[in-house]
Write a protein that holds these residues in place. Structure first.
Motif, mmCIF file in Angstrom:
data_model
loop_
_atom_site.group_PDB
_atom_site.id
_atom_site.type_symbol
_atom_site.label_atom_id
_atom_site.label_comp_id
_atom_site.label_asym_id
_atom_site.label_seq_id
_atom_site.Cartn_x
_atom_site.Cartn_y
_atom_site.Cartn_z
ATOM 1 N N SER A 186 0.881 -1.344 0.096
ATOM 2 C CA SER A 186 0.179 0.001 0.077
ATOM 3 C C SER A 186 0.918 1.267 0.011
ATOM 4 O O SER A 186 0.410 2.525 -0.086
ATOM 5 N N GLY A 187 2.303 1.275 -0.055
ATOM 6 C CA GLY A 187 2.979 2.232 0.199
ATOM 7 C C GLY A 187 2.918 2.891 -1.129
ATOM 8 O O GLY A 187 3.586 4.204 -1.461
ATOM 9 N N ILE A 188 2.431 2.546 -2.155
ATOM 10 C CA ILE A 188 2.149 3.337 -3.429
ATOM 11 C C ILE A 188 1.595 4.258 -3.205
ATOM 12 O O ILE A 188 1.336 5.304 -4.245
ATOM 13 N N THR A 189 0.452 4.477 -2.381
ATOM 14 C CA THR A 189 -0.622 5.457 -2.352
ATOM 15 C C THR A 189 -0.283 6.758 -2.351
ATOM 16 O O THR A 189 -0.413 7.499 -2.988
ATOM 17 N N PRO A 190 0.800 7.478 -1.443
ATOM 18 C CA PRO A 190 1.359 8.718 -1.641
ATOM 19 C C PRO A 190 2.018 9.040 -2.937
ATOM 20 O O PRO A 190 1.931 10.136 -3.350
ATOM 21 N N VAL A 191 2.620 7.861 -3.451
ATOM 22 C CA VAL A 191 3.259 8.085 -4.629
ATOM 23 C C VAL A 191 2.478 8.456 -5.799
ATOM 24 O O VAL A 191 2.615 9.178 -6.700
ATOM 25 N N MET A 192 1.630 7.772 -5.808
ATOM 26 C CA MET A 192 0.299 7.670 -6.760
ATOM 27 C C MET A 192 -0.261 9.270 -6.644
ATOM 28 O O MET A 192 -0.510 9.821 -7.748
ATOM 29 N N GLY A 193 -0.466 9.586 -5.352
ATOM 30 C CA GLY A 193 -0.983 11.006 -5.409
ATOM 31 C C GLY A 193 0.203 12.054 -6.059
ATOM 32 O O GLY A 193 -0.367 12.887 -6.898
ATOM 33 N N MET A 194 1.331 11.684 -5.956
ATOM 34 C CA MET A 194 2.221 12.558 -6.645
ATOM 35 C C MET A 194 2.290 12.413 -8.183
ATOM 36 O O MET A 194 2.431 13.350 -8.791
ATOM 37 N N LEU A 195 2.388 11.347 -8.543
ATOM 38 C CA LEU A 195 2.580 11.003 -9.901
ATOM 39 C C LEU A 195 1.269 11.516 -10.762
ATOM 40 O O LEU A 195 1.290 11.912 -11.690
ATOM 41 N N ARG A 196 0.221 11.433 -10.084
ATOM 42 C CA ARG A 196 -1.148 11.992 -10.709
ATOM 43 C C ARG A 196 -1.183 13.502 -10.885
ATOM 44 O O ARG A 196 -1.871 14.016 -11.747
ATOM 45 N N ASN A 197 -0.481 14.157 -9.982
ATOM 46 C CA ASN A 197 -0.415 15.666 -9.965
ATOM 47 C C ASN A 197 0.825 16.295 -10.554
ATOM 48 O O ASN A 197 0.657 17.266 -11.182
ATOM 49 N N HIS A 198 1.973 15.644 -10.352
ATOM 50 C CA HIS A 198 3.125 16.273 -10.806
ATOM 51 C C HIS A 198 3.839 15.746 -11.637
ATOM 52 O O HIS A 198 5.078 16.223 -11.991
ATOM 53 N N LEU A 199 3.454 14.540 -12.526
ATOM 54 C CA LEU A 199 4.209 13.731 -13.564
ATOM 55 C C LEU A 199 4.667 14.616 -14.484
ATOM 56 O O LEU A 199 5.731 14.651 -15.032
ATOM 57 N N ASP A 200 3.880 15.782 -15.026
ATOM 58 C CA ASP A 200 4.204 16.541 -16.092
ATOM 59 C C ASP A 200 5.474 17.443 -15.802
ATOM 60 O O ASP A 200 6.294 17.891 -16.546
ATOM 61 N N GLU A 201 5.774 17.710 -14.275
ATOM 62 C CA GLU A 201 6.727 18.549 -13.974
ATOM 63 C C GLU A 201 8.070 17.608 -13.774
ATOM 64 O O GLU A 201 9.060 18.290 -13.421
ATOM 65 N N LEU A 202 7.987 16.376 -13.635
ATOM 66 C CA LEU A 202 9.002 15.374 -13.623
ATOM 67 C C LEU A 202 9.792 14.829 -14.729
ATOM 68 O O LEU A 202 8.906 14.071 -15.506
ATOM 69 N N ALA A 203 11.027 15.068 -15.001
ATOM 70 C CA ALA A 203 11.406 14.697 -16.555
ATOM 71 C C ALA A 203 11.771 13.263 -16.396
ATOM 72 O O ALA A 203 11.835 12.231 -17.342
ATOM 73 N N ASP A 204 12.288 12.600 -15.215
ATOM 74 C CA ASP A 204 12.826 11.232 -15.264
ATOM 75 C C ASP A 204 12.309 10.553 -14.019
ATOM 76 O O ASP A 204 12.781 10.963 -12.685
ATOM 77 N N VAL A 205 11.696 9.648 -13.890
ATOM 78 C CA VAL A 205 10.834 9.011 -12.894
ATOM 79 C C VAL A 205 11.053 7.463 -13.041
ATOM 80 O O VAL A 205 10.712 7.112 -13.933
ATOM 81 N N VAL A 206 11.514 7.033 -11.936
ATOM 82 C CA VAL A 206 11.694 5.464 -12.119
ATOM 83 C C VAL A 206 10.722 5.121 -10.564
ATOM 84 O O VAL A 206 10.753 5.694 -9.663
ATOM 85 N N VAL A 207 9.963 4.006 -10.942
ATOM 86 C CA VAL A 207 9.010 3.395 -9.888
ATOM 87 C C VAL A 207 9.590 2.149 -9.895
ATOM 88 O O VAL A 207 9.447 1.259 -10.531
ATOM 89 N N LEU A 208 9.989 1.800 -8.680
ATOM 90 C CA LEU A 208 10.416 0.474 -8.145
ATOM 91 C C LEU A 208 9.243 0.093 -7.206
ATOM 92 O O LEU A 208 9.460 0.484 -5.885
ATOM 93 N N HIS A 209 8.454 -0.964 -7.621
ATOM 94 C CA HIS A 209 7.643 -1.296 -6.649
ATOM 95 C C HIS A 209 7.418 -2.697 -6.405
ATOM 96 O O HIS A 209 7.511 -3.691 -7.054
ATOM 97 N N SER A 210 7.295 -3.171 -5.196
ATOM 98 C CA SER A 210 7.108 -4.551 -4.748
ATOM 99 C C SER A 210 5.599 -4.988 -4.457
ATOM 100 O O SER A 210 4.900 -4.035 -3.552
#
Ligand code: FAD
Ligand code: FES
Lengths: 455, 362
Positions: B160-184
């Motif tokens: 469930s640790g993906i939740t705050p990250v999803m919040g950031m991705l859904r809002n800020h992805l356009d402002e982030l050039a290079d994103v790696v998500v390593l999820h278990s």
């Protein structure tokens, strides 16, 4: 002096007035032999103790027989265990439907009160006055009984809703919740029917048990009781404030009393302003009619609550207990006292609801912190236990119990009869003696003393 | 009428009307009646109504909530507290916001994963219906992106640790050039927001590395360098179970770049137990026996004491009350705190257990 200062540990009943909790490790029955191994010595707050080692009975002046003479120490211990188990059963099944119940009642009460007050804005029209006054009376009764009394008992604290919690609740009554909780939860529920300790036995102005000592001023108690009925909420406020003790110079210190009295006066002021100023003013041309409606609603509530509450401990058949009998009282004994010291009212569901389930007084006194909506299901089980242990389960219809309580108030306004002397005869003699002393006093005693006698 | 005086005049009128309303509703407050009509109105205690329950995986749902008018918004990555009645008992838990920060419909959402034996999570995932009214708290937390968005980001998450990250991705992805998500997650199906993450990966917006622990085993940070070669250059936000976060903190510290790692913990790291003892809540007149592993917050609530609380894991200080007497042990580091009536000490009840008899000012 209030009873708090004495040696019983009141925390076991807590401000939430729960049934004292048994420590988990204490039921020490040896599994193989069935013999009880560790016997806890009687300690001052042994109401936590589930072990009853001896049967003791402290006789009362009236010489009435011990109502539980037929029970052994083991019986009482077993009784305590059964009642603990019953309580646990209800606690274990407390849940969402109970929470929904109290929320529904609170919601309905608030709508009813708002609606009735709304209707009363037009109270100049007789139908509006009738409907509004009836609605407001019912709303006020529910607010005090099924909601206020029970919430302040901590019956709903388990929901952890800060809005429905004994520590935050304030009710529509002249007595501020903090004082009421102390005198009701901590004193009355702990010392139920112990003569000299439970002031609810006649509220300090009446004699409602043969074993209370008679003094001539009790002759007026049918009249005081009637008066108290009409202004009951103010009676409660004065009682919770411990006004009587203070006037007699035995109560709180002056500073504390002043501060507490101010709280009561301010609360009464706020309620009076609502019922007799703001609501009438908002009613415009119905001003006077709305004042009357509020006065009637308050009166109806006073008479109703007074009657119901009188039925709790005053009717015939209810036992009282000598002061010394509760020394080192165990759980089983505490339960016994609650059962024998309370009386129920039988009747319809609606009646139970309007009494705030205080009609299940016996069950309420055994388990003061169980949600009120659950007493009805506990009642037949308590009755069965009473039958099995040969204990009286006092109950009757509302008119019957009210009449019985009133009869006690009237009869006991006179002293107990003695062989060869009637109640009236003894009373007449005592009054005569007092009058003669008074007359002598006028000529011979300093003035201060006289006013004390008349007080 | 001149404009400058109009506003204050209106304010005094409102105050006066309010005072009269209070006189009418005494001993209750006007709010107690208004709540019957509209519990989500402005000025009410913050509440929310669940308007939709969307299934994400077999054991996770997204709750879509209409917050009350008092809702002040949030920064992606932050969490809110939810007060929900489970079996009639009000329980508060923290959940990270997974929604757009300013949705036009004003709705917010959190995503809850049921954990074994979890009281609240199971209730929310399995038994909660749209229409339910819940208590809310304003958003808080500092697990957020800095104003100055970093060029390269690694999100290291599990469960469930993906939740705050999803919040950031859904809002800020356009402002982030290079994103790696390593999820278990145990399996591919257990990945919360799996479809959405894979879609983002497919369109090249993020690099998604999934570790399916049922087949591949737990992620070892030894492998980090091989899976994300430039991990040390990245600013990292990590959220997941205690084990993963502890390991990550150690790993980043060992590399001397502890300042590039930010973590969000969903539960406190408990290292020691207290000795247990009798806890007295003097003002509310309750006495409870608490063992050395039970936070005083839990012990008090269990006994029906009204306790202030927040995150329930030692980060928000919403539960701080004075210890008036006795000793408590901090469950996170075993530190002993003692107090006397002359010297009361504020403690966090959510991470303190009794270490002998103690008295709490409540
Ligand atoms: C800042 C913050 C943000 C959070 N955000 C989210 C989120 O977005 N989504 C989400 O699903 N949860 C989130 N949580 C966790 C959530 O608050 C609850 O702790 C979780 O739902 C478990 O509550 P419960 O009542 O079901 O379990 P409980 O009944 O309280 O606990 C049951 C058992 O599970 C253990 N336990 C408690 N919490 C966890 C946990 N997180 N993982 C594993 N075991 C646990 C307990 O020690 C206990 O043994 C967050 C927590 C915090 C502090
Ligand atoms: S509840 Fe947040 S610090 Fe204790």
């Amino acid at each position: 002096m209030t009873a708090t200062a004495e040696k019983f540990d009141l925390t076991i009943d807590g401000s939430g007035a729960g049934t004292p909790q048994a420590p988990a490790a204490e039921a020490t029955t040896d599994a193989t032999t069935g013999a009880r191994t560790a016997r806890t010595p009687r300690t001052p707050n042994s109401r936590l103790s589930v072990v009853t080692t001896e049967r003791r009975y402290v006789p009362k002046p009236s010489g009435k027989p011990d109502p539980v003479a037929h029970l052994t120490a083991e019986d009482i211990e077993e009784l305590g265990r059964e009642l603990d188990a019953l309580r646990q059963e209800v606690l274990g099944s407390r849940g969402a439907s109970d929470a929904a119940y109290i929320r529904k009642v609170i919601k309905a009460q608030r709508w009813l009160e708002m609606g009735s007050r709304g209707v009363l804005l037009f109270s100049i029209f007789p139908p509006a006055w009738l409907v509004g006054t009836a609605g407001l009376s019912v709303a006020k009764i529910i607010e005090n009984m099924e909601i206020g009394h029970n919430v302040m008992h901590g019956q709903w604290d388990w929901m952890r809703d800060p809005k429905i919690h004994s520590t935050t609740w304030e009710w529509d009554n002249a007595s501020p919740s903090e004082f009421w909780k102390h005198s009701h939860n901590q004193l009355h529920h702990t010392y139920t029917n112990v003569i000299g300790r439970d002031n609810d036995l006649g509220y300090g102005i009446m004699r409602v048990d043969e074993d209370q000592r008679w003094v001539p001023s009790y002759l007026g108690q049918p009249f005081y009781n009637f008066l108290n009925m009409l202004v009951f909420e103010y009676g409660i406020a004065a009682y919770d404030l411990e006004l009587g003790a203070y006037v007699k110079g035995r109560g709180k210190d002056k500073e504390t009393f002043r501060r507490d009295a101010m709280k009561v006066v301010r609360k009464i002021g706020r309620q009076a302003r609502r019922d007799y100023v703001i609501h009438p003013v908002l009613s415009g041309p119905s001003f006077l009619h709305t004042i009357a409606a509020n006065a009637v609603a308050n009166l109806v509530r006073n008479v109703w609550t007074h009657s119901v509450i009188m039925c709790g401990h005053f009717p015939e058949g209810v036992e009282t207990f000598a002061k010394a009998s509760i020394e080192g009282e165990t759980r089983g004994e505490w339960y016994l006292r609650q059962m024998l010291g309370s009386a129920n009212i039988s009747g319809s569901k609606a009646m139970h609801f309007m009494t705030g389930n205080l009609s299940h007084q016996i069950e309420h006194h055994l388990f003061p912190d169980l949600p009120s909506n659950r007493y009805a299901e506990v009642a037949p089980k308590i009755r069965e236990i009473c039958d099995r242990y040969g204990l009286t389960y006092t109950t009757g219809s509302l008119p019957h119990q009210v009449a019985s309580a009133w009869k006690q108030v009237v009869v006991l306004s006179l002293p107990n009869p003695q062989p060869g002397r009637t109640r009236v005869g003894i009373a007449a003699e005592a009054v005569g003696k007092r009058v003669r002393r008074r007359l002598r006093g006028v000529t011979g005693m300093p003035r201060g003393r006289q006013s004390r006698v008349s007080a | 009428m001149s404009t400058p005086t109009a506003a204050p005049r209106r304010a005094t009128l409102v105050t006066r009307a309010l005072r009269v309303a209070e006189m009418v509703t005494t001993p209750l407050l006007p709010a107690d009646y208004l709540d019957l009509i509209n519990p989500l109105r402005a000025g009410a205690d913050l509440r929310g109504r669940i308007v939709d329950v969307r299934r994400e995986t077999v054991d996770a749902v997204t709750l879509v909530i209409r917050p009350g008018r008092g809702w002040r918004g949030h920064v992606p990555g932050q969490y809110i507290r939810i007060g929900v009645d489970v079996d009639g008992v009000r329980q508060w838990r923290a959940y990270s916001l997974t929604c757009p920060a300013s949705a036009p419909d004003g709705l917010i959402s959190v995503t809850v994963k049921a954990i074994p034996d979890g009281k609240v999570s199971n209730h929310l995932v399995r038994r909660t219906q749209p229409g339910t009214l819940i208590m809310l708290d304003q958003a808080t937390g500092d697990f957020v992106l800095p104003e100055q968005r970093p060029a390269k980001v690694l999100f290291l998450t599990a469960g469930s640790g993906i939740t705050p990250v999803m919040g950031m991705l859904r809002n800020h992805l356009d402002e982030l050039a290079d994103v790696v998500v390593l999820h278990s997650a145990p399996t591919a199906d257990d990945v919360v927001f799996g479809a959405e993450l894979r879609e983002l990966a497919a369109t090249g917006r993020i690099t998604l590395l999934e570790q399916h622990t049922e087949t591949a085993g737990l992620l070892s940070l030894e492998e980090l360098a091989s899976r994300v070669p430039d991990w040390a250059e990245r600013h990292t936000w990590a959220c997941g179970p205690t084990g993963l976060l502890d390991a990550a903190e150690e790993h980043w510290a060992a590399a001397g770049i502890g300042d590039r790692l930010r973590t969000e913990r969903f539960r406190p790291t408990v290292v020691t137990a207290g000795e247990g003892g009798t806890v007295t809540f003097a003002q509310q007149g309750q006495v409870v026996e608490a063992d050395g592993a039970t936070p005083i917050l839990d012990a008090g609530e269990e006994a029906g004491v009204l306790m202030p609380s927040g995150c329930r894991m030692g980060i928000c200080f919403g539960c701080v009350v004075p210890l008036r007497d006795g000793a408590v042990r901090d469950l996170r580091d075993g530190e002993l705190t003692t107090a006397t009536p002359e010297n009361p000490v504020p403690i966090q009840t959510c991470v303190s257990a009794a270490a002998g008899p103690c008295e709490i000012e409540l």
